[in-house]
Scaffold this active site. Structure first.
Site, PDB file in Angstrom:
ATOM      1  NE  ARG A 189     -72.094   6.855  -4.323  1.00 53.24           N
ATOM      2  CZ  ARG A 189     -71.470   6.145  -3.384  1.00 53.24           C
ATOM      3  NH1 ARG A 189     -72.179   5.498  -2.479  1.00 53.24           N
ATOM      4  NH2 ARG A 189     -70.164   6.066  -3.364  1.00 53.24           N
ATOM      5  NE  ARG A 193     -69.562  21.092  -0.719  1.00 55.69           N
ATOM      6  CZ  ARG A 193     -68.650  20.239  -1.174  1.00 55.69           C
ATOM      7  NH1 ARG A 193     -67.878  20.565  -2.190  1.00 55.69           N
ATOM      8  NH2 ARG A 193     -68.488  19.059  -0.601  1.00 55.69           N
ATOM      9  NE  ARG A 266     -72.917  -1.527 -15.178  1.00 57.53           N
ATOM     10  CZ  ARG A 266     -72.970  -1.728 -16.483  1.00 57.53           C
ATOM     11  NH1 ARG A 266     -73.701  -2.728 -16.978  1.00 57.53           N
ATOM     12  NH2 ARG A 266     -72.289  -0.966 -17.315  1.00 57.53           N
ATOM     13  NE  ARG A 297     -64.307   5.835 -11.265  1.00 60.60           N
ATOM     14  CZ  ARG A 297     -65.069   5.844 -10.183  1.00 60.60           C
ATOM     15  NH1 ARG A 297     -65.470   6.976  -9.656  1.00 60.60           N
ATOM     16  NH2 ARG A 297     -65.453   4.724  -9.608  1.00 60.60           N
ATOM     17  CD  GLU A 317     -63.272   2.868 -12.278  1.00 63.42           C
ATOM     18  OE1 GLU A 317     -62.324   3.549 -11.837  1.00 63.42           O
ATOM     19  OE2 GLU A 317     -64.387   2.824 -11.751  1.00 63.42           O
ATOM     20  CE1 TYR A 365     -71.626   2.898  -4.758  1.00 65.12           C
ATOM     21  CE2 TYR A 365     -73.573   3.786  -5.808  1.00 65.12           C
ATOM     22  CZ  TYR A 365     -72.205   3.732  -5.685  1.00 65.12           C
ATOM     23  OH  TYR A 365     -71.435   4.527  -6.495  1.00 65.12           O
ATOM     24  CG  ASP A 367     -69.572   5.475   0.474  1.00 64.31           C
ATOM     25  OD1 ASP A 367     -69.375   5.053  -0.680  1.00 64.31           O
ATOM     26  OD2 ASP A 367     -70.171   6.542   0.722  1.00 64.31           O
TER      27      ASP A 367
HETATM   28  N1  UDP Z   1     -71.818  10.685 -11.523  1.00 57.79           N
HETATM   29  C1  UDP Z   1     -71.992  11.374 -12.696  1.00 57.79           C
HETATM   30  N2  UDP Z   1     -70.952  12.074 -13.219  1.00 57.79           N
HETATM   31  C2  UDP Z   1     -69.736  12.112 -12.639  1.00 57.79           C
HETATM   32  C3  UDP Z   1     -69.541  11.412 -11.424  1.00 57.79           C
HETATM   33  C4  UDP Z   1     -70.605  10.697 -10.901  1.00 57.79           C
HETATM   34  O1  UDP Z   1     -73.085  11.356 -13.262  1.00 57.79           O
HETATM   35  O2  UDP Z   1     -68.826  12.765 -13.180  1.00 57.79           O
HETATM   36  C5  UDP Z   1     -72.966   9.912 -10.996  1.00 57.79           C
HETATM   37  C6  UDP Z   1     -72.980   8.495 -11.543  1.00 57.79           C
HETATM   38  O3  UDP Z   1     -74.326   8.099 -11.696  1.00 57.79           O
HETATM   39  C7  UDP Z   1     -72.342   7.704 -10.425  1.00 57.79           C
HETATM   40  C8  UDP Z   1     -72.899   8.427  -9.208  1.00 57.79           C
HETATM   41  O4  UDP Z   1     -72.881   9.801  -9.599  1.00 57.79           O
HETATM   42  O5  UDP Z   1     -72.736   6.358 -10.458  1.00 57.79           O
HETATM   43  C9  UDP Z   1     -72.110   8.221  -7.934  1.00 57.79           C
HETATM   44  O6  UDP Z   1     -70.776   8.617  -8.144  1.00 57.79           O
HETATM   45  P1  UDP Z   1     -69.610   8.172  -7.167  1.00 57.79           P
HETATM   46  O7  UDP Z   1     -68.399   8.946  -7.534  1.00 57.79           O
HETATM   47  O8  UDP Z   1     -70.113   8.231  -5.780  1.00 57.79           O
HETATM   48  O9  UDP Z   1     -69.429   6.650  -7.623  1.00 57.79           O
HETATM   49  P2  UDP Z   1     -68.326   5.560  -7.205  1.00 57.79           P
HETATM   50  O10 UDP Z   1     -67.058   6.297  -6.929  1.00 57.79           O
HETATM   51  O11 UDP Z   1     -68.903   4.808  -6.039  1.00 57.79           O
HETATM   52  O12 UDP Z   1     -68.218   4.716  -8.430  1.00 57.79           O
END
Ligand code: UDP
Length: 384
Positions: A189, A193, A266, A297, A317, A365, A367
């Protein structure tokens, strides 16, 4: 396609019945609201119900201290679809917010997603060639050719150093499972880059509704009857009798009384605080990627809309395994759960007057833009 028959059947019954509504829409989140708008515009009679005391599902925002607080976690709208972007633009004005989260690993700050700023901070490299060489070297050292799980996928994308500091512990807190047991797609996801670009999404369009998501969903539902605090599964027979077709956006396993077993989800718990200071962390999203910090976070809501209020609102969170009575947030799309979902999907296809949709109804999952796209597609199938 198996649900075409459903669609045909749904069309037929809706022409011939004398029930008060054509559609009973279970769930006032994005899927339900978009479907309701399309059905209403096609001249259908809709009733939307929701178990919770508010509309907008998990995109619900609420004003606190004049700041839109994302009560069920940060939602940043992004899409590559012009159709979807134009569609949401009919119901809300969007700002030009660009998501650029930072990761805090034991006090070290890294830019996300994985880009030249991150590689520079990690290794001191300054050019794309140097970064590429480091990643390739670490992938080779780990012996990964064909990544089979999230850990191998992550190392093959960004190398072991970044995996250890930014991915491993965050992911294990978020999902409550070792990275070796999680599907690789979850980490794909995130963009990787070799440019100095901290934009978290590779999407053509991105922003936050300036008046909050709740107002956007209210505009979608404008003119449609909505009843809140109504639990569909508690009163299913009576509610079913009201309409020809049910659009169900709750958990698919709950619909069937968990008869094949419970799917895993979850859940997330938020600790939200109003702070008597203007600016707590200088960014909307800061990820805590170490193992010891118990939360994943911190969101500082005012930064989504550039708020200049004297006070600020933050949410820590905490991720947790879903248990009955909690809100499910994320489907856990590993092999075991996906196999069980396919069995529920087969049962769902037997329900000729029920359509299952949304993140929970499809156990996907999604968006926000994908939910909207799916709802628009379903509306087109059913309404013509
Ligand atoms: N992820 C990570 N470190 C980070 C941010 C994301 O390892 O700092 C991984 C983690 O496994 C997460 C996945 O990337 O579940 C997808 O992140 P995303 O931000 O898309 O998750 P969401 O915002 O949907 O919770």
């Amino acid at each position: 396609m198996p649900h075409l028959w459903n669609a045909e059947h749904a069309r037929t019954v809706s022409r011939s019945s004398s029930r008060p509504y054509d559609y009973l829409i279970v769930g006032a989140g994005l899927y339900g609201a978009v479907f309701a708008r399309q059905a209403k515009d096609a001249g259908k009679r809709c009733l939307v119900i929701d178990r919770r005391p508010h509309i907008a599902g998990n995109v619900y925002t609420e004003k606190v201290e004049g700041i839109d607080v994302h009560r069920y976690g940060a939602h940043i709208f992004h899409t590559n679809s012009k159709q979807v972007w134009d569609y949401v633009g009919r119901f809300a004005e969007f700002n030009r917010f660009t998501n650029s989260p930072v990761a805090n690993y034991k006090g070290e700050i890294f830019d996300l997603p994985f880009n030249m700023n991150t590689f520079n901070r990690m290794w001191g490299v300054t050019t794309p060639e140097q970064a590429r060489a480091r990643i390739d070297e670490q992938r080779r050292a780990a012996g990964i050719t064909d990544p089979r799980n999230l850990e191998e996928q992550a190392i093959s994308l960004v190398g072991t150093d970044l995996y250890e500091k930014l991915i491993k512990h965050y992911t294990e807190k978020q999902w409550g499972r070792p990275c070796t047991e999680l599907p690789a797609f979850i980490i794909r996801r995130l963009p990787v880059r070799l440019t100095y670009d901290n934009n978290y999404f590779n999407a053509r369009y991105q922003g936050i509704p300036v008046d909050g998501y709740t107002a956007m969903v209210a505009a979608m539902l404008n003119g449609t009857e909505v009843r809140l605090g109504v639990d569909y599964l508690q009163d299913k027979a009576a509610l079913d009798a009201l309409a020809d077709v049910v659009i169900y956006t709750g958990p698919i396993d709950a619909y069937f009384g968990y008869r094949l077993g419970a799917l895993q989800y979850r859940s997330v718990r938020f600790e939200t605080e109003v702070l008597d200071q203007e600016n707590f962390q200088g960014n909307a999203v800061v990820n805590y990627t170490d193992a010891d910090t118990p939360y994943t976070r911190i969101i500082e809501h005012k930064h989504f809309t550039g708020g200049t209020q004297a006070r600020t609102v933050i949410s820590r969170e905490y991720s947790a395994e879903w248990k009955p009575g909690q809100e499910p947030y994320y489907p856990i799309n590993d092999e075991t759960n996906d196999a069980l979902y396919r069995q529920y999907r087969a049962l769902a296809e037997q329900e000729s007057t029920v359509v299952f949709g949304g993140r929970l109804g499809s156990y996907t999952y999604y968006d926000m833009d994908q939910v909207i796209e799916a709802a628009l597609q379903k509306a087109e199938d059913l309404l013509g």
